[in-house]
Design a protein around this motif. Structure first.
Motif, PDB file in Angstrom:
ATOM      1  N   SER A 255       0.864  -1.183   0.000  1.00  0.00           N
ATOM      2  CA  SER A 255       0.000   0.000   0.000  1.00  0.00           C
ATOM      3  C   SER A 255       0.899   1.232   0.000  1.00  0.00           C
ATOM      4  O   SER A 255       2.127   1.119   0.019  1.00  0.00           O
ATOM      5  CB  SER A 255      -0.927  -0.005   1.227  1.00  0.00           C
ATOM      6  OG  SER A 255      -0.163   0.016   2.425  1.00  0.00           O
ATOM      7  N   ARG A 293      -3.253   7.293  -5.802  1.00  0.00           N
ATOM      8  CA  ARG A 293      -4.285   7.904  -4.960  1.00  0.00           C
ATOM      9  C   ARG A 293      -3.843   7.856  -3.508  1.00  0.00           C
ATOM     10  O   ARG A 293      -3.448   6.810  -3.004  1.00  0.00           O
ATOM     11  CB  ARG A 293      -5.624   7.186  -5.126  1.00  0.00           C
ATOM     12  CG  ARG A 293      -6.759   7.818  -4.325  1.00  0.00           C
ATOM     13  CD  ARG A 293      -8.135   7.245  -4.673  1.00  0.00           C
ATOM     14  NE  ARG A 293      -8.164   5.804  -4.585  1.00  0.00           N
ATOM     15  CZ  ARG A 293      -8.318   4.998  -5.623  1.00  0.00           C
ATOM     16  NH1 ARG A 293      -8.415   5.488  -6.838  1.00  0.00           N
ATOM     17  NH2 ARG A 293      -8.365   3.679  -5.460  1.00  0.00           N
ATOM     18  N   GLY A 294      -3.897   9.025  -2.847  1.00  0.00           N
ATOM     19  CA  GLY A 294      -3.530   9.068  -1.436  1.00  0.00           C
ATOM     20  C   GLY A 294      -2.766  10.335  -1.111  1.00  0.00           C
ATOM     21  O   GLY A 294      -2.239  11.023  -1.987  1.00  0.00           O
ATOM     22  N   ASP A 315      -4.943   1.633  -4.620  1.00  0.00           N
ATOM     23  CA  ASP A 315      -4.366   2.973  -4.726  1.00  0.00           C
ATOM     24  C   ASP A 315      -3.076   2.980  -5.536  1.00  0.00           C
ATOM     25  O   ASP A 315      -2.426   4.025  -5.667  1.00  0.00           O
ATOM     26  CB  ASP A 315      -4.073   3.537  -3.330  1.00  0.00           C
ATOM     27  CG  ASP A 315      -5.353   3.775  -2.540  1.00  0.00           C
ATOM     28  OD1 ASP A 315      -6.405   3.983  -3.171  1.00  0.00           O
ATOM     29  OD2 ASP A 315      -5.294   3.747  -1.295  1.00  0.00           O
ATOM     30  N   THR A 352      -8.922  13.698  -1.575  1.00  0.00           N
ATOM     31  CA  THR A 352      -7.769  12.812  -1.742  1.00  0.00           C
ATOM     32  C   THR A 352      -7.025  13.135  -3.034  1.00  0.00           C
ATOM     33  O   THR A 352      -7.647  13.375  -4.073  1.00  0.00           O
ATOM     34  CB  THR A 352      -8.229  11.339  -1.777  1.00  0.00           C
ATOM     35  OG1 THR A 352      -8.966  11.060  -0.587  1.00  0.00           O
ATOM     36  CG2 THR A 352      -7.036  10.401  -1.854  1.00  0.00           C
TER      37      THR A 352
END
Length: 434
Positions: A255, A293-294, A315, A352
């Motif tokens: 992640s 994404r993040g 993500d 985000t």
């Protein structure tokens, strides 16, 4: 056993910080507005982790609306949460003025006589047992708790002679200088890598003339290729957390929190083969994983090459090279031009940070006509990465050694006379670490 509960051994006892130190107070009648410049240290300028000196800025005396007065020889202790817990403190050894001012969120402690070495107190306050003891006695509302002055002054501290205090401080200072030096070497090597990447991807290795392209200068024989043209782009996912059989397996599951280095050997979380089948995807060794994404995209482009098969979440996009160029080359080619990708980030409806799939697919990277040149570039960058990693690992080892010595020297379990700290890898020190 906590340091504060330790038996310090024959000939050693405890005293209080307040028996050797007092809170520094501004002299009556001092008017700072009459000074052209005064050293000032905001909270962000107070170091943590063992460095002595704050990053002063010089301010006109009349420009300092409020602050904490301090003098040379003071230990400045950050008193507000989380600054105290994080070890924010400074030791004022050099001062370009008779006095200075710091944030109001520090407590300045000054030795009341030459018998007390402020370096000894400085290192003592870094001990995690001491920090924990004081933190439990902070006062105030949640999120704004502060250390009362009386808690520091009443804090127990080993009662050592001036000679012993100096010896302990000298030993810990020597080790911390080695830690600082390794950190400096690591940062210098990182700067070298950034400079090398810029040069390698604009000039190449063959001494060619350069040509102007839509992404800037590149060697004459190089061409721009899209990531979609070079890679298979795959999406990942998250197995259901409610199914225990999907988790804690042998397969690393990546992640955003894992993408902190150019090369990734493992991940914090792991899944089973069933977990991959049920809700994720497996990427082969050599794949480039990039966060799309993040909040990790707020400051940088988290992108890494994996050294073994790994699963990954939704993500992240996996860029699987079609074979002409290695994942390591593609990762570097992407990262050296990361600002073009970061400029395409858009916030989602929930705020985000997000990169669209089209932005990844159409992203252009410079590629040499001869794939062996790409391999040679990778070899150069790998050599620099090994140097960065060497200094990082040495610093980590020295940091662990520092923590061990801090405890053992404070408790009297070992004495500085038993050590040879002339070199960080001296045999007696290594024996202590063991």
């Amino acid at each position: 056993m906590s340091l504060l509960d330790a038996d310090l051994g024959e000939g050693r006892g405890w005293t209080k910080v307040g028996d050797g130190y007092a809170v520094t107070k501004k002299p009556r009648g001092l008017d700072r507005t009459k000074f052209a410049t005064v050293p000032f240290a905001a909270m962000e300028a107070i170091p943590q982790g063992g460095a002595y000196s704050p990053d002063f800025v010089m301010k006109p005396g009349d420009a300092i609306a409020s602050g904490t007065y301090f003098e040379r020889g003071d230990v400045l202790v950050g008193k507000i949460t989380p600054s105290f817990e994080n070890g924010k403190q400074a030791l004022i050894q050099e001062l370009p003025a008779p006095f200075g001012y710091a944030t109001t969120e520090v407590i300045p402690l000054h030795p009341i006589s030459d018998r007390h070495d402020p370096r000894f107190l400085f290192f003592y306050l870094l001990h995690p047992d001491v920090r924990h003891y004081v933190a439990e006695r902070m006062e105030g509302s949640t999120g704004r708790k502060r250390v009362p002055e009386h808690v520091l002054l009443d804090l127990a501290i080993p009662d050592l002679s001036q000679v012993e205090q100096k010896a302990v401080a000298d030993g810990l200072e020597t080790l911390h200088r080695a830690i600082t030096a390794e950190g400096y070497c690591e940062r210098t090597a990182q700067d070298l890598k950034r400079a090398a990447m810029r040069a390698l991807f604009t000039k190449g290795l063959r001494g060619e003339a350069q040509k102007e392209t839509e992404i800037g200068l590149v060697p004459e024989s190089w061409e721009l290729r899209s990531l979609l043209d070079l890679c298979d782009i795959r999406s990942g996912g998250t197995p259901r957390k409610s199914v225990p059989e999907y988790w804690n397996g042998e397969i690393p599951w990546v992640s955003g929190k894992d993408l902190k280095a150019p090369t990734l050997d493992d991940a914090i979380d792991h899944v089973s083969a069933e977990g991959v089948e049920a809700g994720s995807r497996l990427a082969p060794a050599g794949t480039v994983l990039v966060l799309v994404r993040g909040m990790g995209l707020a400051k940088d482009l988290p992108v890494a090459v994996i050294t073994r098969p790994m699963a990954f979440n939704q993500d992240i996009k996996a860029l699987v090279s079609r074979g002409k160029f290695s994942g390591k080359f593609l990762r570097s080619a992407i990262y050296v031009h990361k600002d073009r990708l970061l400029a395409r980030i858009v916030p989602s409806a929930h705020g985000t940070m997000t990169l669209n799939l089209n932005d990844i697919e159409t992203f252009m990277v410079p590629c040499p006509a001869d794939p062996t040149e790409a391999d040679e570039i990778v070899a150069i960058l790998d050599a620099i990465d090994r140097k960065i990693d060497l200094h990082r690992r040495k610093r980590a080892v020295l940091d662990e050694l520092f923590k061990a010595l801090l405890h053992k020297l404070m408790t009297g379990e070992i004495r500085v006379a038993d050590l040879d700290l002339s070199a960080p890898d001296a045999k007696p020190v290594a024996e202590v670490a063991a």
